[in-house]
Design a protein around this motif. Sequence first.
Motif, PDB file in Angstrom:
ATOM      1  N   ILE A 502       0.840  -1.198   0.000  1.00 50.39           N
ATOM      2  CA  ILE A 502       0.000   0.000   0.000  1.00 50.39           C
ATOM      3  C   ILE A 502       0.878   1.252   0.000  1.00 50.39           C
ATOM      4  O   ILE A 502       0.638   2.209  -0.739  1.00 50.39           O
ATOM      5  N   GLU A 503       1.932   1.242   0.798  1.00 47.56           N
ATOM      6  CA  GLU A 503       2.829   2.399   0.863  1.00 47.56           C
ATOM      7  C   GLU A 503       3.514   2.621  -0.479  1.00 47.56           C
ATOM      8  O   GLU A 503       3.633   3.752  -0.957  1.00 47.56           O
ATOM      9  N   ALA A 504       3.942   1.515  -1.117  1.00 43.15           N
ATOM     10  CA  ALA A 504       4.590   1.640  -2.424  1.00 43.15           C
ATOM     11  C   ALA A 504       3.627   2.216  -3.456  1.00 43.15           C
ATOM     12  O   ALA A 504       4.003   3.051  -4.286  1.00 43.15           O
ATOM     13  N   ALA A 505       2.365   1.778  -3.400  1.00 43.79           N
ATOM     14  CA  ALA A 505       1.370   2.296  -4.347  1.00 43.79           C
ATOM     15  C   ALA A 505       1.144   3.781  -4.134  1.00 43.79           C
ATOM     16  O   ALA A 505       1.072   4.563  -5.083  1.00 43.79           O
ATOM     17  N   LEU A 506       1.055   4.191  -2.876  1.00 42.82           N
ATOM     18  CA  LEU A 506       0.809   5.596  -2.573  1.00 42.82           C
ATOM     19  C   LEU A 506       1.978   6.476  -3.013  1.00 42.82           C
ATOM     20  O   LEU A 506       1.814   7.634  -3.353  1.00 42.82           O
ATOM     21  N   LYS A 507       3.157   5.915  -3.001  1.00 45.03           N
ATOM     22  CA  LYS A 507       4.333   6.687  -3.414  1.00 45.03           C
ATOM     23  C   LYS A 507       4.672   6.489  -4.891  1.00 45.03           C
ATOM     24  O   LYS A 507       5.700   6.948  -5.366  1.00 45.03           O
ATOM     25  N   GLY A 508       3.784   5.780  -5.605  1.00 44.62           N
ATOM     26  CA  GLY A 508       3.996   5.587  -7.036  1.00 44.62           C
ATOM     27  C   GLY A 508       5.129   4.648  -7.359  1.00 44.62           C
ATOM     28  O   GLY A 508       5.710   4.708  -8.436  1.00 44.62           O
ATOM     29  N   LEU A 509       5.473   3.758  -6.434  1.00 41.14           N
ATOM     30  CA  LEU A 509       6.609   2.867  -6.649  1.00 41.14           C
ATOM     31  C   LEU A 509       6.198   1.439  -6.982  1.00 41.14           C
ATOM     32  O   LEU A 509       7.050   0.591  -7.184  1.00 41.14           O
ATOM     33  N   LEU A 510       4.891   1.172  -6.993  1.00 41.62           N
ATOM     34  CA  LEU A 510       4.454  -0.209  -7.171  1.00 41.62           C
ATOM     35  C   LEU A 510       4.568  -0.640  -8.615  1.00 41.62           C
ATOM     36  O   LEU A 510       3.891  -0.133  -9.483  1.00 41.62           O
ATOM     37  N   LYS A 511       5.473  -1.583  -8.881  1.00 43.53           N
ATOM     38  CA  LYS A 511       5.651  -2.114 -10.234  1.00 43.53           C
ATOM     39  C   LYS A 511       5.729  -3.633 -10.142  1.00 43.53           C
ATOM     40  O   LYS A 511       6.808  -4.214 -10.222  1.00 43.53           O
ATOM     41  N   PRO A 512       4.588  -4.265  -9.916  1.00 46.38           N
ATOM     42  CA  PRO A 512       4.644  -5.715  -9.736  1.00 46.38           C
ATOM     43  C   PRO A 512       5.080  -6.438 -11.003  1.00 46.38           C
ATOM     44  O   PRO A 512       4.650  -6.103 -12.094  1.00 46.38           O
ATOM     45  N   GLU A 513       5.922  -7.409 -10.847  1.00 48.91           N
ATOM     46  CA  GLU A 513       6.393  -8.185 -11.985  1.00 48.91           C
ATOM     47  C   GLU A 513       5.569  -9.448 -12.181  1.00 48.91           C
ATOM     48  O   GLU A 513       5.494  -9.991 -13.265  1.00 48.91           O
ATOM     49  N   TYR A 514       5.000  -9.948 -11.093  1.00 43.48           N
ATOM     50  CA  TYR A 514       4.206 -11.167 -11.169  1.00 43.48           C
ATOM     51  C   TYR A 514       2.865 -10.946 -10.495  1.00 43.48           C
ATOM     52  O   TYR A 514       2.753 -10.125  -9.584  1.00 43.48           O
ATOM     53  N   GLU A 515       1.854 -11.682 -10.952  1.00 43.37           N
ATOM     54  CA  GLU A 515       0.571 -11.640 -10.292  1.00 43.37           C
ATOM     55  C   GLU A 515       0.042 -13.060 -10.130  1.00 43.37           C
ATOM     56  O   GLU A 515       0.355 -13.954 -10.913  1.00 43.37           O
ATOM     57  N   GLU A 516      -0.756 -13.232  -9.094  1.00 44.30           N
ATOM     58  CA  GLU A 516      -1.341 -14.538  -8.834  1.00 44.30           C
ATOM     59  C   GLU A 516      -2.605 -14.711  -9.664  1.00 44.30           C
ATOM     60  O   GLU A 516      -3.473 -13.838  -9.665  1.00 44.30           O
ATOM     61  N   VAL A 517      -2.698 -15.806 -10.392  1.00 41.15           N
ATOM     62  CA  VAL A 517      -3.865 -16.100 -11.221  1.00 41.15           C
ATOM     63  C   VAL A 517      -4.526 -17.372 -10.701  1.00 41.15           C
ATOM     64  O   VAL A 517      -3.892 -18.424 -10.632  1.00 41.15           O
ATOM     65  N   GLU A 518      -5.791 -17.270 -10.316  1.00 45.72           N
ATOM     66  CA  GLU A 518      -6.505 -18.446  -9.829  1.00 45.72           C
ATOM     67  C   GLU A 518      -6.867 -19.350 -10.994  1.00 45.72           C
ATOM     68  O   GLU A 518      -7.448 -18.906 -11.984  1.00 45.72           O
ATOM     69  N   LEU A 519      -6.525 -20.631 -10.893  1.00 44.96           N
ATOM     70  CA  LEU A 519      -6.789 -21.595 -11.965  1.00 44.96           C
ATOM     71  C   LEU A 519      -8.122 -22.304 -11.769  1.00 44.96           C
ATOM     72  O   LEU A 519      -8.864 -22.539 -12.724  1.00 44.96           O
ATOM     73  N   GLY A 520      -8.428 -22.669 -10.557  1.00 46.51           N
ATOM     74  CA  GLY A 520      -9.670 -23.379 -10.310  1.00 46.51           C
ATOM     75  C   GLY A 520      -9.868 -23.660  -8.839  1.00 46.51           C
ATOM     76  O   GLY A 520      -8.945 -23.560  -8.034  1.00 46.51           O
ATOM     77  N   THR A 521     -11.114 -23.995  -8.488  1.00 38.92           N
ATOM     78  CA  THR A 521     -11.418 -24.351  -7.109  1.00 38.92           C
ATOM     79  C   THR A 521     -12.135 -25.692  -7.091  1.00 38.92           C
ATOM     80  O   THR A 521     -12.933 -25.994  -7.989  1.00 38.92           O
ATOM     81  N   ALA A 522     -11.863 -26.473  -6.062  1.00 36.05           N
ATOM     82  CA  ALA A 522     -12.489 -27.789  -5.921  1.00 36.05           C
ATOM     83  C   ALA A 522     -12.998 -27.948  -4.495  1.00 36.05           C
ATOM     84  O   ALA A 522     -12.294 -27.616  -3.538  1.00 36.05           O
ATOM     85  N   GLU A 523     -14.243 -28.434  -4.372  1.00 32.23           N
ATOM     86  CA  GLU A 523     -14.845 -28.635  -3.063  1.00 32.23           C
ATOM     87  C   GLU A 523     -14.681 -30.090  -2.643  1.00 32.23           C
ATOM     88  O   GLU A 523     -14.967 -31.011  -3.417  1.00 32.23           O
ATOM     89  N   ILE A 524     -14.207 -30.296  -1.410  1.00 38.52           N
ATOM     90  CA  ILE A 524     -13.998 -31.658  -0.915  1.00 38.52           C
ATOM     91  C   ILE A 524     -15.339 -32.273  -0.509  1.00 38.52           C
ATOM     92  O   ILE A 524     -16.037 -31.729   0.356  1.00 38.52           O
ATOM     93  N   ARG A 525     -15.703 -33.374  -1.168  1.00 42.44           N
ATOM     94  CA  ARG A 525     -16.962 -34.067  -0.888  1.00 42.44           C
ATOM     95  C   ARG A 525     -16.752 -35.322  -0.031  1.00 42.44           C
ATOM     96  O   ARG A 525     -17.664 -35.773   0.645  1.00 42.44           O
ATOM     97  N   GLU A 526     -15.571 -35.921  -0.126  1.00 34.89           N
ATOM     98  CA  GLU A 526     -15.293 -37.170   0.580  1.00 34.89           C
ATOM     99  C   GLU A 526     -13.803 -37.253   0.868  1.00 34.89           C
ATOM    100  O   GLU A 526     -12.997 -36.626   0.167  1.00 34.89           O
TER     101      GLU A 526
END
Length: 613
Positions: A502-526
Amino acid sequence: MQAPSVGGVMLPRGNGETVRLSRGASLTDFAEKINANPASLVAVMMNLGEMVTATQSVSDETLQLLADEMNYTVQIVSPEEEDRELLEGFDIEFGEDEGGEEFLLPRPPVVTVMGHVDHGKTRLLDAIRKTNVVAGEAGGITQGIGAYQVGTEVNGEDRKITFIDTPGHEAFTAMRARGAKSTDIAILVVAANDGVMPQTIEALNHAKAAGVPIVVAVNKIDVEGADPVKVRGQLTEFGLVAEEYGGDTMFVDISAKQGLHIDSLLEAVVLTADASLDLRANPEQDAQGIAIESHLDRGRGAVATVLVQRGTLRVGDTMVVGDAYGRVRAMLDDKGNNIEEAGPSTPVLVLGLTNVPGAGDNFLVVDEDRTARQIAEKRAARERNANFAKRVRRVSLEDLDSVLKAGLVQELNLIIKGDSSGAVEALESSLLQLDVGEEVDIRVLHRGVGAVTESDISLAMGSDAIVIGYNVRAVGRAAQMADREGVDVRYYSVIYQAIEEIEAALKGLLKPEYEEVELGTAEIREIFRSSKLGNIAGVLVRSGEVKRNTKARLLRDGKVIAENLTISGLRRFKDDVTEIREGFEGGINLGSFNDIKIDDVIATYEMREKPRA
C-alpha cells in the motif's frame, strides 16, 4: 438572538458558545442543540456549497464549517467520553472497584512481552508455556493475539502470572500500545547479540507512556557474539539502569531457545510487582475487563478472549463487549478446559456473543439481557453514524499513481477483512499511520472478521475502494462479482507485506512483476485414507480447472488454513490425469499435508509474469 443569515434564512447566531456533538452527528442534532429549524441549517450549508440533508451523518469538518459560519464552537465528543456518558445513562460505573479497602484482594500481575522483531518474544512465551507457537506463524511473526496464565514458585509460595501475547512486528504499534495500557508489567526482550534496536526503543516508550514497571529479558545469551553487558549499557541511555549498577530495573539473562533462566525471569516479574505495585481487585462485584482477541468460529459462532480485570465472570452471566452482547454459554481457559468462573487477572475464551467484538473493547456484566442489548445497539448506532460521516469516492493499486497525478482522487479507500479482530485493527491502525505526504489520505471504509462477502464488494464498487483480505479469501459469488466488476481484491498472509505494498502504491513505486492467477477451485466431498499416500480428497471441481503440480491453498469457511501446498496427485476414477475440468469429480492428493475436512475448498493458482505498463 435571531438574525438573518445568508439567503435571508432566519436562524440563531451564537456568541462563541460551545456545542457538544458526537461523531457522525446530523444537522438535526446540531439544530436541537441550538434550538433552530433543521431546514434552515440545510439552507446555510447550500449557501456554503455543501449539499447535505437534515438527517445525514456529516463529518467533523462539515460540523466545524457550519459552526464557524454561525459563530458557535463545536466540540466533538471522543469515543471514550461517549461511552462513559452512555454507561452513566444506565447507572453503570466502568473502571472502578466497588466497595472499600476491605473488599480488595490480591490478584496476579498481567504482563506484556515487548521488543524488536525477531528478538525472541514468541519463543520466550513458547518456553514459558512449553508449547510450540512459532512453527505455525507466517514469517515467524506473531499474527494472532492471545492470553495465558502460568504458575511459578517464589520464596516457597505458588504465584500466578498472566501473559498477554501481543504481536511483535512493527505493524502492531497500536496493539502494543493498548497492550501496555491493559497490563501491569512489561517484559522488554532484547537480543544479546543485536542489542537495542528501533522497535526496542518504541516498545520502551509505550511502556513508559503507560507508566508500567519494566523487567528486561536479555535473550539469546547462548548465541555467538552475545554481549549482555553491552545491552545494559545501551539501555542506561534510555533511563533503564540495572540493579547491579545501582538502578531499580531487574535484568535477567536468558535463552528462550535453550530454556535457560526462565524461572528467574518469572521470579523477577513477581518481585517487581510486589515492590512497585498494589495489585488488588474486588472479586465479588460484577465482572469488568477488556477483550484481548475475538474471531468467528465455524462451529461455535462468535468467540472472544477476555481478560477479567475486576469482579468474577461466571457461566450464565449477561455481558456486553463493545457492540456485541450475549449470555455466557461456556468459558474455556488457556488450555482449552471448561471452567465455571474466572476471577481478576484471569484470561478466558467466552462463547455466546451475538457478533464479533473488536480487540480492545471493554466488557462488563449487566443484570438484564435487555440492558445489554440496549447498550450494544447504542454503541453500534454510534459507530455506524461515525462511519457514515466518512466521505467515500474505485481504483486499483496499479493505476493509483496516475489517478493521483490527474487529480481524480485525493484519498485511497480501503475495506479490510481478516481472520481475527486484533489483526484487522492492527492492520488498519498501521495503514492509517503511513506517512505519504499531504497529497492523499487513506480512509478505511469498513473492517470486519470473516471471508470477503458480496456486500464488501458492493461497498467497494460504490466507493472505488480496494479490498484487503488478511488470511481470508473472497468466496463463491463474491469472487465472481469482484472479477466481473473489476474490484481490486488483495490477499495477504503476512501483515507487513500489505503495508509495504500500500505504501509503495501511494508513493507511485508499485511495479509488480508477477501476479497470482486463480486456476480453479475444488470442493472436498469425501475423504479417502491411503496407507501409502495419506489422505486423498474426493472433490468436485467448482470453477476453472485443477492441474497437477500447481500451487494450492486450503480454505475452510472462507479462511486460509494452509498456504503453499502442491497438487502432487490427481486422479479420475483409477487413472492418473494431468487436469480435471469444471463440473467433473476426481481425487486430489496434497502430498504430506493431511489436515483436510469435508466442505473444505482447494484453490489452485499460479504466478504469471505481468507486463509492466
